[in-house]
Structure formats: structure tokens, C-alpha cells
Design a protein around this motif. Structure first.
Motif, short mmCIF file in Angstrom:
data_model
loop_
_atom_site.label_atom_id
_atom_site.label_comp_id
_atom_site.label_asym_id
_atom_site.label_seq_id
_atom_site.Cartn_x
_atom_site.Cartn_y
_atom_site.Cartn_z
N MET A 21 0.58 -0.62 0.23
CA MET A 21 -0.16 -0.41 -0.16
C MET A 21 0.68 0.90 -0.36
O MET A 21 -0.11 2.30 -0.87
CB MET A 21 -0.88 0.37 1.25
CG MET A 21 -2.05 -0.97 1.25
SD MET A 21 -2.72 -1.26 -0.41
CE MET A 21 -3.89 0.40 -0.41
N HIS A 24 2.05 2.03 -3.45
CA HIS A 24 0.25 2.61 -4.43
C HIS A 24 -0.77 3.22 -3.74
O HIS A 24 -1.69 3.00 -3.32
CB HIS A 24 -0.11 1.25 -4.47
CG HIS A 24 0.78 0.26 -5.56
ND1 HIS A 24 1.76 -0.69 -4.81
CD2 HIS A 24 1.17 0.01 -6.76
CE1 HIS A 24 2.22 -1.67 -5.50
NE2 HIS A 24 1.74 -0.97 -7.02
N ARG A 26 -1.84 5.47 -4.42
CA ARG A 26 -3.87 5.31 -5.53
C ARG A 26 -4.81 5.03 -4.44
O ARG A 26 -5.57 4.71 -3.54
CB ARG A 26 -3.68 5.80 -6.14
CG ARG A 26 -4.52 6.23 -7.31
CD ARG A 26 -4.56 6.43 -8.16
NE ARG A 26 -3.83 4.99 -8.99
CZ ARG A 26 -4.37 4.38 -10.16
NH1 ARG A 26 -5.81 3.74 -9.42
NH2 ARG A 26 -3.87 3.49 -10.33
N TRP A 27 -3.83 3.60 -4.55
CA TRP A 27 -4.75 2.64 -3.81
C TRP A 27 -5.35 2.07 -2.56
O TRP A 27 -6.53 2.15 -2.03
CB TRP A 27 -4.61 1.10 -4.53
CG TRP A 27 -4.43 0.89 -5.96
CD1 TRP A 27 -3.47 1.12 -7.25
CD2 TRP A 27 -5.87 0.31 -6.58
NE1 TRP A 27 -3.99 0.59 -8.07
CE2 TRP A 27 -5.35 0.22 -7.69
CE3 TRP A 27 -6.97 -0.08 -6.07
CZ2 TRP A 27 -6.21 -0.15 -8.73
CZ3 TRP A 27 -7.78 -0.52 -7.00
CH2 TRP A 27 -7.59 -0.64 -8.24
N TRP A 28 -4.20 3.27 -1.50
CA TRP A 28 -4.24 3.70 -0.26
C TRP A 28 -5.34 4.24 -0.46
O TRP A 28 -6.56 3.89 1.11
CB TRP A 28 -3.56 3.81 0.69
CG TRP A 28 -3.39 3.17 1.88
CD1 TRP A 28 -4.28 3.61 3.17
CD2 TRP A 28 -2.12 3.61 2.45
NE1 TRP A 28 -3.45 2.79 4.21
CE2 TRP A 28 -2.81 3.12 3.75
CE3 TRP A 28 -0.48 3.07 2.02
CZ2 TRP A 28 -1.63 2.17 5.04
CZ3 TRP A 28 -0.22 2.78 3.35
CH2 TRP A 28 -0.12 1.95 4.46
N PHE A 30 -7.84 5.08 -1.98
CA PHE A 30 -9.06 4.61 -2.63
C PHE A 30 -9.37 3.23 -1.58
O PHE A 30 -10.88 3.03 -1.36
CB PHE A 30 -9.18 3.54 -3.48
CG PHE A 30 -10.14 2.89 -4.05
CD1 PHE A 30 -10.93 3.37 -5.05
CD2 PHE A 30 -9.95 1.24 -4.30
CE1 PHE A 30 -12.33 2.96 -6.24
CE2 PHE A 30 -11.17 0.84 -5.32
CZ PHE A 30 -12.04 1.47 -5.42
N GLY A 31 -8.74 2.83 -0.81
CA GLY A 31 -9.56 1.82 0.08
C GLY A 31 -9.60 2.49 1.60
O GLY A 31 -10.25 1.61 2.10
N TYR A 105 -12.93 -2.94 -2.44
CA TYR A 105 -11.31 -4.49 -2.30
C TYR A 105 -11.77 -5.43 -3.12
O TYR A 105 -10.96 -5.52 -3.27
CB TYR A 105 -11.91 -4.61 -0.65
CG TYR A 105 -11.73 -3.67 0.56
CD1 TYR A 105 -11.14 -2.31 0.27
CD2 TYR A 105 -13.05 -3.60 1.09
CE1 TYR A 105 -11.10 -2.05 1.03
CE2 TYR A 105 -12.79 -1.90 2.32
CZ TYR A 105 -12.05 -1.48 2.24
OH TYR A 105 -11.62 -0.46 3.15
N ARG A 107 -11.96 -4.69 -6.42
CA ARG A 107 -10.66 -3.91 -7.11
C ARG A 107 -9.34 -4.20 -6.82
O ARG A 107 -8.27 -4.48 -6.99
CB ARG A 107 -11.27 -3.18 -7.39
CG ARG A 107 -12.41 -2.93 -8.28
CD ARG A 107 -12.14 -1.19 -9.25
NE ARG A 107 -11.84 -0.78 -9.71
CZ ARG A 107 -11.62 0.57 -10.03
NH1 ARG A 107 -12.67 1.11 -9.95
NH2 ARG A 107 -10.08 0.67 -10.64
N LEU A 108 -9.27 -3.45 -4.99
CA LEU A 108 -7.48 -3.67 -4.44
C LEU A 108 -7.91 -5.21 -4.66
O LEU A 108 -5.89 -5.16 -4.73
CB LEU A 108 -8.19 -3.01 -3.19
CG LEU A 108 -6.80 -2.68 -2.45
CD1 LEU A 108 -5.78 -2.38 -2.90
CD2 LEU A 108 -7.15 -1.94 -0.67
N GLU A 111 -6.50 -6.07 -7.61
CA GLU A 111 -4.87 -5.47 -8.03
C GLU A 111 -3.60 -5.82 -7.54
O GLU A 111 -2.80 -6.74 -8.03
CB GLU A 111 -4.88 -3.82 -7.95
CG GLU A 111 -4.02 -3.03 -8.36
CD GLU A 111 -3.16 -2.95 -9.63
OE1 GLU A 111 -2.57 -2.42 -9.97
OE2 GLU A 111 -4.59 -3.84 -9.67
N PRO A 226 -7.19 -1.39 4.49
CA PRO A 226 -7.01 -1.58 3.31
C PRO A 226 -5.45 -2.30 2.87
O PRO A 226 -5.65 -3.34 2.02
CB PRO A 226 -6.43 -0.28 2.52
CG PRO A 226 -7.05 0.97 3.22
CD PRO A 226 -7.06 0.34 4.44
#
Length: 253
Positions: A21, A24, A26-28, A30-31, A105, A107-108, A111, A226
């Protein structure tokens, strides 16, 4: 020694999730969205419970009306009820967050753990099954934690053995919840998921216990959620089901 190594390996997977995380961001972010929503729900519920704990205690202890120490007794019962609600909130935080954040989650997890050939179902089709599985898991959690709650009032044992047992039980079921996404994408049904985790008990407990302890800290729970999902995906990919069969489309609930 092997059990200790497995436990340490499980702890390591959680921190691998944190590392993923951190690389990444951006994903953090997002989550974090479903975790913040779930946290707000629990804060509101606990404030409501705390404000009415005395009334709830009075409702459940009508037999104490004639006691000279009824006020003290009901105060203690009210505190126990609030602490029980707090413990339940910690135990169910991941489950509620995963239900709220199903599309996030999914999608996460995909990924972190790309699985060639996986057929992704729309979240509104998988949500009912996710809720059902979470309720079944909650039943098992309560089956273990309710007796532990009452054992917590036993002198010495309640302050030493019970908290440790509670952390292990909670850690196991937390791993159950967090690994659901990655295992479902491999076409593994609920009963087989439980069996897989029991066969890898050391790493399952290591991952879950560290997550449970972090989730005890309110704001840390939001930030760590996340990372917990990412770590669970890595745990499944690397250790629990490293060589999965060709994934099948999940059955419609």
C-alpha cells in the motif's frame, strides 16, 4: 519452532500488505473510503450505547430493584455492556467494512493478486453472498467470544488467559474475513476456505492477531484496513493457495 516460524510469517504478510500500500498510495486512499464509513457507523452506535448503557442495564436486571447496592451493580453491568459492545465492534469492523466496501476491495484485491482467467462478477451479485458469509462467520465468532466474555470476570484467568485466547480467536476469524475476496476469486467455497486456513493455522493466526491488535486502535484501524486486504491477498497468493486451479465464475447467490 515451526509453529512460531509460521506465526511470524503470518505477521510478515500483514506488513507486506502495508509495504504494498505504501508503494501504491492511490489505492490506499481508494481503500480508506469504506473504512471511514464503517468507523463513523461504529462511533455513532457506541456513543448511543454509552449514553443509554444504564437504562439497558436496568432493563436486563429487574431482579435487582430491591437490592441496597442496585445502583453500583447496574453501573458495573452498564460498563460491561459497553465494553461488550466495544469488543463486538472490534470483532465485526472488518466484516462490516468489507460489506460496505465490496466493490472497492474487490478491485484492490484483484490489483494485488492478479489472477489470469478469473471471471469478475458485478458487486451487486456478490454482495448478498458476502453478507450471508459474514453473518455465518459472526455466528462462529459469537459462539467462541460470548463464553470468553463471561470468563473474563473470573479472577486471574479473566485477566491473563482469556485476553490471549480472545486475541487468537478474533485473529483467526479476522483472517477468515480478509482472505474471503482472494479465495472466492479462486472459486473456493466457504467450507473449503475454513479448512484451508485451519491447515495453515500458524500463519493464519499470525496474520489475524497482528491485525486484530491494530484494529483495537480506532484511527489505526481505518488506515490499516486497506493494508489488511492487500496483505490477505498476498497471503493467499503466496501461502494459502499459491497454485490455484483455473478459477470458475462465482455462483449467483
Amino acid at each position: 519452532m515451526r509453529s512460531l516460524r509460521d506465526f511470524a510469517s503470518g505477521v510478515g504478510f500483514f506488513f507486506q500488505g502495508l509495504g504494498w500500500m505504501s508503494r501504491h498510495g492511490r489505492w490506499w486512499l481508494f481503500g480508506l473510503i469504506p473504512a471511514v464509513i464503517a468507523f463513523a457507523v461504529y462511533v455513532a452506535a457506541l456513543i448511543l450505547l454509552g449514553a443509554n448503557a444504564r437504562e439497558v442495564a436496568e432493563f436486563f436486571t429487574p431482579f435487582a430493584d430491591s437490592w441496597s447496592w442496585a445502583d453500583l451493580f447496574r453501573t458495573l453491568v452498564g460498563i460491561a455492556i459497553f465494553l461488550g459492545g466495544l469488543a463486538l465492534a472490534v470483532l465485526t469492523f472488518a466484516a462490516l467494512t468489507l460489506v460496505i466496501g465490496e466493490p472497492f476491495y474487490e478491485r484492490l484485491s484483484a490489483e494485488v493478486d492478479p489472477l489470469p482467467g478469473a471471471v469478475e462478477q458485478p458487486w451487486w451479485r456478490t454482495l448478498p453472498r458476502s453478507i450471508r458469509d459474514s453473518l455465518i462467520t459472526l455466528f462462529y465468532v459469537l459462539l467462541f467470544t460470548v463464553p470468553l466474555f463471561f470468563l473474563g470476570f473470573v479472577p486471574v484467568i479473566g485477566q491473563t488467559v482469556v485476553p490471549v485466547l480472545g486475541a487468537f480467536v478474533s485473529g483467526f476469524f479476522l483472517t477468515v474475513e480478509l482472505t474471503t475476496l482472494a479465495l472466492e476469486r479462486r472459486g473456493v467455497p466457504r467450507k473449503e476456505r475454513f479448512a484451508l486456513l485451519r491447515r495453515n493455522m500458524g500463519v493464519t493466526l499470525g496474520f489475524g492477531v497482528v491485525g486484530f491488535l491494530l484494529f483495537l486502535v480506532p484511527l489505526v484501524a481505518i488506515v490499516a484496513m486497506p493494508a489488511a486486504v492487500a496483505g490477505a491477498a498476498l497471503l493467499v497468493r503466496t501461502r494459502i493457495a499459491p497454485n490455484p486451479p483455473t478459477p470458475l465464475p462465482p455462483t449467483t447467490p
